[in-house]
Design a protein around this motif. Structure first.
Motif, PDB file in Angstrom:
ATOM      1  N   ARG A 239     -15.558  10.420  -1.215  1.00 15.22           N
ATOM      2  CA  ARG A 239     -14.187   9.916  -1.113  1.00 15.22           C
ATOM      3  C   ARG A 239     -14.008   8.700  -2.017  1.00 15.22           C
ATOM      4  NH1 ARG A 239     -13.337   6.371   4.451  1.00 15.22           N
ATOM      5  NH2 ARG A 239     -11.517   5.740   3.241  1.00 15.22           N
TER       6      ARG A 239
ATOM      7  N   GLY B 173      -8.963  -3.341   3.682  1.00 11.39           N
ATOM      8  CA  GLY B 173      -8.657  -2.159   4.486  1.00 11.39           C
ATOM      9  C   GLY B 173      -9.351  -2.337   5.824  1.00 11.39           C
ATOM     10  N   SER B 174      -8.629  -2.926   6.769  1.00 16.98           N
ATOM     11  CA  SER B 174      -9.290  -3.265   8.031  1.00 16.98           C
ATOM     12  C   SER B 174      -9.650  -2.018   8.844  1.00 16.98           C
ATOM     13  CB  SER B 174      -8.410  -4.208   8.858  1.00 16.98           C
ATOM     14  OG  SER B 174      -7.088  -3.712   8.917  1.00 16.98           O
ATOM     15  N   ASN B 175      -9.036  -0.880   8.528  1.00 15.05           N
ATOM     16  CA  ASN B 175      -9.380   0.343   9.258  1.00 15.05           C
ATOM     17  C   ASN B 175     -10.818   0.748   8.924  1.00 15.05           C
ATOM     18  OD1 ASN B 175      -6.653   0.173   9.773  1.00 15.05           O
ATOM     19  ND2 ASN B 175      -6.099   1.824   8.361  1.00 15.05           N
ATOM     20  N   ASP B 176     -11.097   0.850   7.624  1.00 10.67           N
ATOM     21  CA  ASP B 176     -12.453   1.233   7.231  1.00 10.67           C
ATOM     22  C   ASP B 176     -13.448   0.109   7.450  1.00 10.67           C
ATOM     23  OD1 ASP B 176     -12.615   3.971   6.338  1.00 10.67           O
ATOM     24  OD2 ASP B 176     -11.163   3.418   4.786  1.00 10.67           O
TER      25      ASP B 176
ATOM     26  N   ARG C 207      -2.167   3.120  -4.415  1.00  6.73           N
ATOM     27  CA  ARG C 207      -3.602   3.358  -4.327  1.00  6.73           C
ATOM     28  C   ARG C 207      -3.912   4.779  -4.772  1.00  6.73           C
ATOM     29  NH1 ARG C 207      -6.385   3.143   1.382  1.00  6.73           N
ATOM     30  NH2 ARG C 207      -5.739   5.320   1.351  1.00  6.73           N
TER      31      ARG C 207
ATOM     32  N   MET D 224      -9.668  -2.092  -3.001  1.00  4.57           N
ATOM     33  CA  MET D 224      -9.669  -2.246  -1.558  1.00  4.57           C
ATOM     34  C   MET D 224     -10.945  -2.970  -1.179  1.00  4.57           C
ATOM     35  SD  MET D 224      -7.055  -0.569  -0.076  1.00  4.57           S
ATOM     36  CE  MET D 224      -7.597  -0.250   1.604  1.00  4.57           C
TER      37      MET D 224
ATOM     38  N   ARG E 239     -13.767   5.775  13.018  1.00  2.00           N
ATOM     39  CA  ARG E 239     -12.372   5.440  13.330  1.00  2.00           C
ATOM     40  C   ARG E 239     -11.598   6.626  13.888  1.00  2.00           C
ATOM     41  NH1 ARG E 239      -9.800   4.475   7.257  1.00  2.00           N
ATOM     42  NH2 ARG E 239      -7.822   5.119   8.157  1.00  2.00           N
TER      43      ARG E 239
ATOM     44  N   GLU F  52     -13.032  -2.803   1.793  1.00  2.00           N
ATOM     45  CA  GLU F  52     -13.114  -2.063   3.055  1.00  2.00           C
ATOM     46  C   GLU F  52     -14.525  -1.595   3.378  1.00  2.00           C
ATOM     47  OE1 GLU F  52     -10.427   1.288   2.878  1.00  2.00           O
ATOM     48  OE2 GLU F  52     -11.040   1.835   0.848  1.00  2.00           O
TER      49      GLU F  52
ATOM     50  N   ARG G 266      -0.117   5.043  -0.271  1.00  2.00           N
ATOM     51  CA  ARG G 266      -1.304   5.905  -0.317  1.00  2.00           C
ATOM     52  C   ARG G 266      -0.972   7.179  -1.090  1.00  2.00           C
ATOM     53  NH1 ARG G 266      -1.503   3.878   5.347  1.00  2.00           N
ATOM     54  NH2 ARG G 266      -3.614   3.197   5.874  1.00  2.00           N
TER      55      ARG G 266
ATOM     56  N   ASP H 224      -7.295   8.909  -1.802  1.00  2.00           N
ATOM     57  CA  ASP H 224      -8.450   8.651  -0.939  1.00  2.00           C
ATOM     58  C   ASP H 224      -8.526   9.702   0.169  1.00  2.00           C
ATOM     59  OD1 ASP H 224     -10.680   7.453   0.220  1.00  2.00           O
ATOM     60  OD2 ASP H 224      -9.511   5.986   1.342  1.00  2.00           O
TER      61      ASP H 224
ATOM     62  N   LEU I 106       0.835  -1.198   0.000  1.00  2.00           N
ATOM     63  CA  LEU I 106       0.000   0.000   0.000  1.00  2.00           C
ATOM     64  C   LEU I 106       0.867   1.244   0.000  1.00  2.00           C
ATOM     65  CD1 LEU I 106      -2.790   1.451   0.314  1.00  2.00           C
ATOM     66  CD2 LEU I 106      -2.467   1.310   2.788  1.00  2.00           C
TER      67      LEU I 106
ATOM     68  N   CYS J 198      -4.049  -4.623   4.216  1.00  2.00           N
ATOM     69  CA  CYS J 198      -3.073  -3.533   4.383  1.00  2.00           C
ATOM     70  C   CYS J 198      -3.484  -2.530   5.460  1.00  2.00           C
ATOM     71  CB  CYS J 198      -2.850  -2.820   3.054  1.00  2.00           C
ATOM     72  SG  CYS J 198      -4.327  -2.043   2.373  1.00  2.00           S
ATOM     73  N   GLY J 199      -4.446  -2.896   6.311  1.00  2.00           N
ATOM     74  CA  GLY J 199      -4.808  -2.000   7.422  1.00  2.00           C
ATOM     75  C   GLY J 199      -3.752  -2.045   8.523  1.00  2.00           C
TER      76      GLY J 199
HETATM   77  C1  PEP Z   1      -7.880   0.869   5.576  1.00  2.00           C
HETATM   78  O1  PEP Z   1      -8.971   1.416   5.506  1.00  2.00           O
HETATM   79  O2  PEP Z   1      -7.631  -0.095   6.331  1.00  2.00           O
HETATM   80  C2  PEP Z   1      -6.779   1.353   4.760  1.00  2.00           C
HETATM   81  C3  PEP Z   1      -5.645   0.685   4.681  1.00  2.00           C
HETATM   82  O3  PEP Z   1      -6.938   2.534   4.123  1.00  2.00           O
HETATM   83  P1  PEP Z   1      -6.925   3.947   4.862  1.00  2.00           P
HETATM   84  O4  PEP Z   1      -6.406   3.735   6.219  1.00  2.00           O
HETATM   85  O5  PEP Z   1      -6.054   4.806   4.040  1.00  2.00           O
HETATM   86  O6  PEP Z   1      -8.345   4.365   4.813  1.00  2.00           O
END
Ligand code: PEP
Ligand code: MG
Length: 819
Positions: free
Chosen positions: A628, A721-724, A598, A698, A734, A700, A530, A601, A528, A771-772
């Protein structure tokens, strides 16, 4: 002159020897002498000859020339009865206590008044004519002293014996050579030899006559076949200034800096220049217009010179190819000087020696420094080394302050020269106003292992004595000075103990300036990169503000953008070029392994903060769920900005040659949206599977999981994307501090979702990575991913080794379980 065969090629400098019988000649072409000929042509000519013959074989041009040999010097002395007269004068100095100054002057006058023996003069004239003929009628040369006493450490030091630049015509050459002979008896040289007990008559002098590279109205600089800071051995680093090159090493100018990726240089049509940094170049060195043309002086450069690159892309590539050839030929990393003739425009290599700092470092062992808490950023410059140091400022204006320099203080100076080394030895870090990566301050700091931030322009004005500061070279190629003592962490990394894993472990990379730092990590590529981070780090302007520059309403913003994009006729080109180079630098650090870039975003609130962004970004109450990712790319509001992103990717892949770049689409809500994005990309010249282009998406959003098969049909791979995904599965913002305790990727709701999509992807034969942030922070999460059968995990570089170990352990554990 026929040359004897060389000895077997070795990793160092092979010695060439002329035929013994020819060692009585009065002149010898430089290409016919080599390292073994010091007694015949002196140290400087011997090594120059060695280099010329080696580089000629590698197809690299070095200015031609010849030596007026030691036999010529001896014949000159003899013909004028000088041997005895010099002996007598030296005898008087010793026994009759005639002062050195008087003796030196006396001897020099005798030599300068000497007449050239006819046969020697004839040989020199003939050699001049031959050189002129070879140079197509040009006759201006440099005449330099080359002493045989190489065991006198400073015998060949500049200033010890004379050199004459810009000499034209046979008579002038003979005259200059005679002055060189005389300079063997400077007062300093006499005292030195006396002190060390050397016999004055055993030391002899040869003169080197070499075609001038008229760089005073051209350009010059230094280059390395390796990155001087990270030791990354797949790039060439080039520095360039206007005029003569002396200022680069003295650190008086901030040179242009170019970085070229070597492995892609073989393909003629590619332009793998991954960095072009414009230096201030406030002054340039030219010849002073005095009767003595050997003198030089510094003059201010014009505005146009300051704002233009010294080298064209074609020249950068040419030099880089030579650097590569020279390195191959010597079989080791090299440090070289080059010059461009202002009249013919031709480039030359004028010096080549082994690089000694990075190439001596042990590979596989490195320290990483990361800043935790820091004060206000007060200065920015070029980072030398990779360490971080806190301490107290001491501004030094001259070497007379050496006694009072406190041990361990941070040396702050306009620039440094060799006389400063004793002070530098007592410093814990160095900060200068001027100079590039090849300046004296930078070279010495690197050798001493001290961090230095050079070329800050204003350090001696902005900082004050006894101020506490932190010098940071741990953030990539830019170096920073922070106010106060920062809190930072140092980690030792030993690559010798990294286990192999079946699951790929990749890197998340955001800042091009820091990318080369991690080249040694045995990663499986970059999972990743960004793009919005690259835009923020290096471009700083909203793409739409560049596309619609003429419609910008805010006058101040217009001015700022105009300033940033000076030199670009087309404002969009500023964005495309900087973005392309930023991506290329990241791509180079892991090439030829895959690098997933990527597309942008940003959320609307973040994009609005870019220069000129406010006018183009709608105000949203919920930017996380707003305009977004994919939805922007085909929208009339951003479509033209996305076109620039696509142009940059196309340039990186097709013009620079980084076909290892894979494109990834973030926050793609539906398969229908995916179709629109892919169509838009194709319109911008990025067609999936043309030129091997792969496009990932992604995963996510819950919709990506539910409709995984439909997305899989449209893309070449997934990256979770484990964050989203956590934010949307658990319904937890988040970014919310209030909800922070509820945000947990390890929650069953999230892990089950992830397991589901991994299985779904594999059912239809699509690769799936993650890739989170979670696996970088939680070993148990990395373990879970391995157990669930993920293909790749992408993590922050500083956690790479621990994740790699966790993955290896998890693989062993689950293999056993399955067996
Ligand atoms: C995610 O969402 O996990 C991710 C890797 O992307 P970002 O943190 O940039 O939203
Ligand atoms: Mg995301």
């Amino acid at each position: 002159m026929e040359r004897l065969a060389r000895g077997g090629a070795s990793a160092t400098f092979p010695a060439v020897s002329t035929k013994a019988a020819l060692k009585s000649a009065y002149v010898a072409p430089l290409e016919d002498v080599g390292a073994a000929d010091i007694g015949f042509v002196g140290g400087k000519n011997a090594s120059l000859g060695e280099m010329i013959s080696v580089l000629a074989k590698a197809g690299v041009p070095v200015p031609q020339g010849f030596a007026i040999t030691v036999p010529a010097y001896r014949a000159f002395l003899k013909a004028n009865g000088l041997e005895e007269r010099i002996q007598a004068a030296l005898g008087d100095m010793k026994h009759a206590r005639v002062p050195v100054a008087e003796t030196g002057l006396n001897i020099r006058r005798m030599i300068e008044a000497g007449k050239w023996p006819d046969d020697v003069a004839a040989a020199v004239r003939e050699a001049c004519a031959a050189l002129k003929a070879r140079a197509g009628g040009r006759a201006d040369v440099a005449v330099r002293s080359s002493a045989t006493a190489e065991d006198l450490p400073d015998a060949s030091f500049a200033g010890q014996q004379d050199s004459f630049l810009n000499v034209s015509g046979d008579d002038a050459v003979l005259d200059a050579a005679r002055k060189c002979f005389a300079s063997l008896f400077t007062d300093r040289a006499i005292s030195y030899r006396d002190q060390k007990g050397f016999d004055h008559t055993k030391v002899a002098l040869s003169a080197g006559v070499q075609l001038m590279v008229r760089a005073a109205n051209g350009g010059s600089g230094v280059m390395f076949s390796i990155d001087t800071e990270t030791g990354f051995d797949r790039v060439v680093l080039i520095n360039a200034v206007w005029g003569l090159g002396e200022n680069v090493v003295r650190g008086l100018v901030d040179p242009d800096e170019y970085v070229v990726y070597k492995p892609l240089l073989d393909e003629e049509q590619l332009v793998p220049i991954i960095e072009k940094r414009l230096g201030a170049k406030a002054i340039k060195m030219i010849y002073a217009r005095t009767s003595d043309e050997s003198r030089t002086r510094n003059v201010p450069t014009s505005k146009v010179e300051q704002s233009s690159f010294v080298l064209s892309d074609a020249e950068i590539l040419k030099l880089a190819r030579w650097a590569k050839a020279i390195e191959v030929h010597y079989g080791r990393a090299m440090d070289m000087e080059w010059a461009r003739d202002g009249e013919t425009g031709e480039l030359w290599i004028v010096q080549a020696r082994p690089e000694t700092v990075q190439s001596q470092r042990r590979r596989g062992l490195f320290k990483t420094y990361s800043l935790k808490e820091k004060g206000r950023k007060v200065l920015t410059g070029l980072a030398v080394g990779d360490a971080i140091v806190s301490g107290m400022v001491r501004i030094v204006r001259s070497t007379s302050e050496i006694e009072s320099f406190p041990e361990g203080a941070i040396l702050v100076a306009e620039n440094t020269d060799p006389d400063w080394v004793p002070i530098m030895k007592r410093a814990s870090a160095i900060v200068t106003d001027h100079g590039g990566r090849t300046s004296h301050a930078a070279i010495v700091s690197r050798e001493m292992g001290l961090p230095a931030v050079v070329g800050t322009r204003t350090a001696t004005h902005v900082l004050h004595d006894d101020q506490e500061i932190t010098v940071s070279c741990g953030e990539g190629s830019d170096g920073f000075v922070y106010d106060g003592i920062a809190n930072f962490e140092v980690k030792d990394i030993d690559l010798g103990s990294v286990p192999e894993t079946r699951t790929k472990v990749m890197l998340n990379m955001a800042n091009p300036a820091a990318a080369l730092q991690w080249w040694q990590l045995p990663a499986d590529g970059i999972g990743l990169a960004r793009m919005e981070f690259i835009i923020n780090n290096v471009i700083k302007v909203h793409p739409m503000a560049l596309v619609r520059f003429d419609s910008l309403q805010d006058q101040k913003v217009r001015e700022q953008i105009a300033e940033l994009t000076r030199g670009y006729d087309d404002k969009s080109e500023y964005f495309v070029e900087l973005l392309a180079r930023g991506i290329a630098k990241i791509a180079a650090s892991q090439h030829p392994r895959p690098v997933v870039v990527r597309m942008s975003d940003f959320k609307t609130n973040e994009y609005a903060n870019l220069l000129g962004g406010r006018q183009f970004e709608p105000h949203e109450e919920n930017p996380m769920l707003g305009f977004r990712g994919a939805s922007r790319y085909y929208s009339p509001r951003y479509r033209d900005g996305f076109a620039l992103e696509c142009r940059a990717i196309k340039r990186v892949r097709e013009k620079m040659g980084f076909t290892n770049v894979i494109v990834m689409i973030p926050f793609c809500r539906t398969p229908q949206e995916a179709d629109r994005v892919l169509e838009t990309m194709a319109q911008h010249g990025l067609e999936r599977h043309t030129n091997g282009l792969e496009v990932y998406v992604m995963c996510e959003l819950p919709s990506n999981v539910v409709l995984a098969e439909q997305f899989a049909r449209r893309f070449d791979g997934f990256s979770i994307g484990s964050n989203d995904l956590t934010q949307l599965v658990l319904g937890v913002d988040r970014d919310s501090e209030v909800l922070a305790e509820h945000f947990d990727e390890r929650h069953e709701a999230v892990t089950r979702t992830i397991r589901t999509v991994i299985d779904a992807a594999h059912t239809v034969g699509t690769r799936i990575a993650l890739c989170g942030q979670a696996p970088s922070d939680y070993p148990e999460f990395a373990e879970f991913l391995v157990e669930a059968g993920i293909d790749a995990i992408s993590v922050s570089p500083d956690s790479f080794l621990s994740v790699k170990r966790t993955v290896a352990e998890a693989e062993a554990k689950y293999k056993k379980k399955r067996a």
